[in-house]
Design an enzyme around this catalytic site. Structure first.
Site, PDB file in Angstrom:
ATOM      1  N   LYS A 109       0.817  -1.208   0.000  1.00 24.83           N
ATOM      2  CA  LYS A 109       0.000   0.000   0.000  1.00 24.83           C
ATOM      3  C   LYS A 109       0.857   1.267   0.000  1.00 24.83           C
ATOM      4  O   LYS A 109       0.377   2.337  -0.370  1.00 24.83           O
ATOM      5  CB  LYS A 109      -0.955  -0.022   1.184  1.00 24.83           C
TER       6      LYS A 109
HETATM    7  C1  LIG Z   1      -4.382  -4.570   0.927  1.00 24.75           C
HETATM    8  C2  LIG Z   1      -3.586  -5.812   0.750  1.00 24.75           C
HETATM    9  C3  LIG Z   1      -3.940  -6.794  -0.212  1.00 24.75           C
HETATM   10  C4  LIG Z   1      -5.179  -6.687  -1.076  1.00 24.75           C
HETATM   11  O1  LIG Z   1      -5.060  -5.726  -2.094  1.00 24.75           O
HETATM   12  P1  LIG Z   1      -6.366  -5.226  -2.877  1.00 24.75           P
HETATM   13  O2  LIG Z   1      -5.896  -4.099  -3.723  1.00 24.75           O
HETATM   14  O3  LIG Z   1      -7.320  -4.777  -1.823  1.00 24.75           O
HETATM   15  O4  LIG Z   1      -6.888  -6.360  -3.673  1.00 24.75           O
HETATM   16  C5  LIG Z   1      -3.127  -7.910  -0.339  1.00 24.75           C
HETATM   17  N1  LIG Z   1      -2.040  -8.080   0.451  1.00 24.75           N
HETATM   18  C6  LIG Z   1      -1.674  -7.177   1.382  1.00 24.75           C
HETATM   19  C7  LIG Z   1      -0.489  -7.436   2.234  1.00 24.75           C
HETATM   20  C8  LIG Z   1      -2.428  -5.997   1.571  1.00 24.75           C
HETATM   21  O5  LIG Z   1      -2.061  -5.105   2.519  1.00 24.75           O
END
Ligand SMILES: *Cc1c(COP(=O)(O)O)cnc(C)c1O
Length: 486
Positions: A109
């Protein structure tokens, strides 16, 4: 021409800066724009990460000028990631893993949340907004920290984060409690994640924006979070090419551990822009709403929510899927109808035509908790590569994809978190024993594997917590007001 409109209606169009500030469209839909341009692939692949980002952003941020875009990129991606190439690609067997977790909070993120605050600040100037922007975020762990890290000390913005006091890991709690920055606040709530999320929405509604502040959100429905994620699909392809793993124009598959469908949707957009993607592999954990949807055309959220060892994918309502539905039919009324059915009955079924066009592009599969642990161990033993639980879910579904001989192209697995963020499950996968203390577990994992602990996670145990307050659910609103008065 203003390119953005809601997935549920195209009567009102707005510029990118307005869409970034609004987050969600007024009718509850998500903002979308036409995808009819192509990038020059050869040229694109010769660029640095930053220059690739600039090329993509120019296509999507219609009312940002070149200088503004460059400034955002420079602020977000200079010295903030622990590797120069931002998202390094690591060959694992015949395929490759794209590591998206080298940012300040060790989760993918960061790629988007390092730049979103700069987009917002720029958007605010363009729209002549003078008030402070106040970001409220409910988090189950990863988003809150990544958002604070991005917004810390960004002029004209304040951010407040709520987390369930007993619902996050030790590492996640310590990451949030030690957050620096004069414009951040974070507080534990005596309730679960749903309580936090619901109350944040209530605060949004009851407070509205005023002359003093404008409320906004940093979650993944914002186009400002989606657009930065397109870049690393091109970056991954470029690195595959550089390593001699593929020839130019050769198709590849991408395998994505999916929750809210944001990451994989960015892959779909990259494909529309001309990146040679054969299949997008949508990998779910035991909350496998999406697996079923892609296989049957029925989205059904009437099921039990399961807490798993890949918690960031524990989600039943996958918001960004709405954008895919729009792109598949380009019919706002149809999308609005599906979404109404979803909110009324928690389920809808798409047309046969829509289902087949989705299946042409997407493959889907799931992986349970035990398989996740087995995959971590197998991959470590066979290839000496240590992955976190979320990445392991995608890796497992990739193996299924290959066993079913869906195609023979190379696959790039997106790795969304450092294994040290989820050391308990990772350590248990490798050796069946683990300490009570999360920082001890990190050390153990390091001793066994020799994989470097990300610096920011290693230093956590010695940092003094600053934000240790806990509030009751009905004190959440008062908390923001108090903080804004300070
Ligand atoms: C948020 C997150 C995801 C999921 O990603 P999306 O864009 O919501 O599909 C997968 N793995 C981790 C570690 C995350 O923090």
């Amino acid at each position: 021409m203003k390119p953005y409109h809601s997935t549920r209606s195209n009567s009102n169009t707005i510029d990118a800066s307005q869409a970034i500030l609004n987050g969600l469209a007024y009718d509850g839909g998500l903002y979308v724009c036409p995808l009819n341009e192509k990038v020059n692939l050869k040229e694109m692949l010769s660029y640095s990460y930053q220059k690739k980002a600039e090329t993509i952003f120019k296509l999507f941020l219609n009312d940002f000028n070149e200088e503004e875009i460059q400034k955002c990129i420079q602020n977000a991606y200079t010295g903030t990631f622990d590797v120069e190439m931002i998202t390094p690609l690591v060959p694992v067997g015949d395929d490759a893993v794209l590591e998206l977790f080298h940012g300040p909070t060790s989760a993918f993120k960061d790629v988007a949340l390092q730049i979103l605050p700069h987009f917002m600040q720029t958007a605010k100037k363009k729209q002549n907004i003078e008030q402070d922007i106040v970001i409220l975020t409910a988090t189950s762990g990863d988003t809150g920290k990544a958002a604070m890290e991005g917004f810390a000390d960004v002029e004209g913005c304040k951010i407040f984060v709520y987390y369930p006091a007993n619902g996050v890991s030790e590492v996640q709690k310590r990451q949030m409690q030690t957050q620096k920055g004069k414009n951040v606040g974070v507080v534990g709530v005596e309730g679960n994640f749903d309580d936090c999320q619901r109350t944040v929405k209530e605060i949004f509604m009851s407070e509205k924006s005023s002359n003093e502040v404008m409320y906004s959100s940093a979650n993944s429905i914002n186009i400002g979070r989606l657009i930065p994620q397109i870049v690393y699909y091109f970056e991954a392809y470029g690195q595959m090419l550089e390593k001699g793993m593929i020839q130019i124009d050769e198709p590849v598959n991408f395998s994505v551990p999916t929750g809210n469908f944001g990451n994989i949707l960015a892959g779909y957009i990259a494909k529309q822009l001309g990146l040679p993607i054969a299949k997008l592999i949508c990998a779910s954990n035991e909350n496998h709403v999406l697996t079923e949807f892609i296989q049957t055309g029925v989205y059904d959220a009437n099921r039990e929510f399961k807490k798993t060892n890949s918690p960031s994918m524990d989600i039943l309502i996958s918001s960004n899927l709405e954008r895919l539905l729009y792109y598949m039919c380009q019919d706002c009324e149809q999308v609005a109808d599906y979404m109404n059915q979803l909110s009324r009955n928690k389920t809808y079924e798409v047309s046969e035509a829509m289902k087949s066009s989705i299946q042409e592009i997407f493959y889907s599969g799931m992986c349970n908790e035990q398989e996740t642990c087995e995959m971590i161990k197998a991959c470590y033993e066979k290839y000496d590569y240590l992955m976190d639980t979320h990445t392991a879910v995608a890796y497992k579904v990739t193996q299924d994809f290959k066993n079913q001989k869906m195609n023979s192209y190379k696959t790039i697995v997106l790795s969304t978190a450092s294994p040290y963020k989820f050391s308990e499950a990772v350590l248990e996968s490798l050796c069946n024993h683990s300490s009570e203390n999360e920082f001890e577990r990190m050390k153990q994992l390091h001793e066994i594997t020799g994989v470097k602990i990300p610096e920011k996670l290693a230093e956590l145990s010695s940092l003094q917590p600053i934000h240790t307050n806990i509030v009751k659910i009905d004190e959440m609103k008062e908390y923001v007001k108090r903080k804004l008065g300070e």
